[in-house]
Write a protein that holds these residues in place. Sequence first.
Motif, PDB file in Angstrom:
ATOM      1  N   ASP A  84      -0.022  -3.494 -17.627  1.00  0.00           N
ATOM      2  CA  ASP A  84      -0.134  -4.117 -18.945  1.00  0.00           C
ATOM      3  C   ASP A  84       0.147  -5.605 -18.790  1.00  0.00           C
ATOM      4  O   ASP A  84       1.300  -6.011 -18.615  1.00  0.00           O
ATOM      5  N   LEU A  85      -0.884  -6.418 -18.851  1.00  0.00           N
ATOM      6  CA  LEU A  85      -0.745  -7.850 -18.591  1.00  0.00           C
ATOM      7  C   LEU A  85       0.067  -8.546 -19.674  1.00  0.00           C
ATOM      8  O   LEU A  85       0.837  -9.473 -19.380  1.00  0.00           O
ATOM      9  N   GLU A  98       2.024  -8.636  -8.254  1.00  0.00           N
ATOM     10  CA  GLU A  98       2.593  -7.473  -8.934  1.00  0.00           C
ATOM     11  C   GLU A  98       1.534  -6.497  -9.443  1.00  0.00           C
ATOM     12  O   GLU A  98       1.806  -5.314  -9.588  1.00  0.00           O
ATOM     13  N   ARG A  99       0.343  -7.011  -9.790  1.00  0.00           N
ATOM     14  CA  ARG A  99      -0.767  -6.199 -10.304  1.00  0.00           C
ATOM     15  C   ARG A  99      -0.302  -5.310 -11.457  1.00  0.00           C
ATOM     16  O   ARG A  99      -0.370  -4.089 -11.395  1.00  0.00           O
ATOM     17  N   PRO A 100       0.192  -5.907 -12.551  1.00  0.00           N
ATOM     18  CA  PRO A 100       0.753  -5.113 -13.647  1.00  0.00           C
ATOM     19  C   PRO A 100      -0.320  -4.319 -14.381  1.00  0.00           C
ATOM     20  O   PRO A 100      -1.468  -4.749 -14.511  1.00  0.00           O
ATOM     21  N   ASP A 115       7.610 -10.505 -20.239  1.00  0.00           N
ATOM     22  CA  ASP A 115       8.799 -10.388 -19.378  1.00  0.00           C
ATOM     23  C   ASP A 115       8.899 -11.581 -18.428  1.00  0.00           C
ATOM     24  O   ASP A 115       9.987 -12.126 -18.196  1.00  0.00           O
ATOM     25  N   TYR A 116       7.754 -11.983 -17.871  1.00  0.00           N
ATOM     26  CA  TYR A 116       7.738 -13.088 -16.900  1.00  0.00           C
ATOM     27  C   TYR A 116       8.296 -14.357 -17.525  1.00  0.00           C
ATOM     28  O   TYR A 116       9.179 -15.017 -16.959  1.00  0.00           O
ATOM     29  N   ASP A 161       2.563  -7.265 -21.610  1.00  0.00           N
ATOM     30  CA  ASP A 161       3.982  -6.968 -21.410  1.00  0.00           C
ATOM     31  C   ASP A 161       4.527  -7.717 -20.192  1.00  0.00           C
ATOM     32  O   ASP A 161       5.653  -8.236 -20.216  1.00  0.00           O
ATOM     33  N   PHE A 162       3.730  -7.767 -19.138  1.00  0.00           N
ATOM     34  CA  PHE A 162       4.159  -8.471 -17.933  1.00  0.00           C
ATOM     35  C   PHE A 162       4.367  -9.959 -18.227  1.00  0.00           C
ATOM     36  O   PHE A 162       5.358 -10.555 -17.798  1.00  0.00           O
ATOM     37  N   SER A 220       1.929 -14.442  -9.474  1.00  0.00           N
ATOM     38  CA  SER A 220       2.764 -13.282  -9.783  1.00  0.00           C
ATOM     39  C   SER A 220       1.912 -12.099 -10.223  1.00  0.00           C
ATOM     40  O   SER A 220       2.176 -10.954  -9.844  1.00  0.00           O
ATOM     41  N   CYS A 221       0.881 -12.366 -11.006  1.00  0.00           N
ATOM     42  CA  CYS A 221      -0.012 -11.288 -11.450  1.00  0.00           C
ATOM     43  C   CYS A 221      -0.742 -10.666 -10.266  1.00  0.00           C
ATOM     44  O   CYS A 221      -0.894  -9.437 -10.179  1.00  0.00           O
TER      45      CYS A 221
END
Length: 404
Positions: free
Chosen positions: A33-34, A29-31, A40-41, A36-37, A25-26
């Motif tokens: 803010d890891l 999505e390439r967030p 939420d995940y 926060d991501f 997913s990371c």
Amino acid sequence: MSRDAASRYEIPGQLQQLLLDFTVSCLVERPADLVDFAADYFAQLRQRRQEQTTVQQQNQQTGGLVAGSAAHGNGHGPESDDSMLTDESDEPSPESLANRFNRRKSVFAESYDPEGDDDEGEKVVHPKSDQQRHRLAEAVKNIFIFRSLDPDQVQDVLDAMFEKTVDSGDYVIRQGDDGDNFYVIDSGAFHIYVATETEPTKRLVGQYEGSGSFGELALMYNMPRAATVQAMSHGSLWAMDRTTFRRIILKTACKKRKMYETLLETVPMLRALTSYERMNVADALNPRTFEDGECIIRQGDAADGMYFIETGTVRIAVAGENEIEVEVSRVTKGGYVGELALVTHRPRAASAYCVGPVRLAFLDVQAFERLMGPCMNIMKRNIDDYEDQLIRIFGSRFNMSDFR
């Protein structure tokens, strides 16, 4: 070692898949803010699991009513009705999780206990020219997983890596395969692809140009490859096999934690921390070595972290208004220097020099602020004691010192 002690290091099957899905997913999505991501995940994952549990409970209740009706009607129901009474667990089994992307079962899914591994094994050495060794040293010096290694261990890494050349179109690793090697890029361009359940066609999520590293996740956590890496040009990589990677990285990390936990137990200030909190501090420490006379911290500099003394002696000196330095104390094993500049958010108020060879454990400012909260009051109470030392030496009070 007891079985209970060894089991602490066994990685649960569901954790492997959880980490893999999150990593994918990371990559997709390439967030920005890891953290926060991640929050939420996992919040959404928990919500979906709760919803699935509710649906399963409702289905089980409905199935019970249908089965009861069939039993009263003719004493038995059709075979298809029996399937409604199967005892489904709220949690998917590790086997079903492992097959979500039709992956073959990992051939190296055995648990690894670095603490119980007493076999040092034969040292792996792949010959290299001086030029190759220099290039490899430059390639690995900024890789995160190697930063906690001491100089001798870094040399083991350089010895153990072997060169692999690729041509455009070659696949270095494929998503879902077993992890065999860890790779460091020496030259060339490489694309990173990821496929998911919703997007089975591989999707470009990133690229490397002449530098970078990949492949450690599968080796560290016994996970299938989380992505595919394909060469887009002729290139060269340095590779380390799984067994050597584990011995150098995982086993060294375990030894480092034990060593630092023992060191931290001798620091009176850290008695305010729980054993778990001390373990986290131990994991955040990095080794630093200095030679006789070297300056560790310099008065007036900005603070970047604090140091715990593993071996050797550190001399603390303060320069007064006449710029002449005066020695105010010496710190030996179990002591620490540099903490008060982090507490007061002021420049270094003292200098620290090595008396003979010194080995230190360094805690950077970010880790200090994250992990040392329970000790903050103790360090603040020490400020007055330090200032009293300066009054005795210089006859007046000035900036809070940075030594112990």
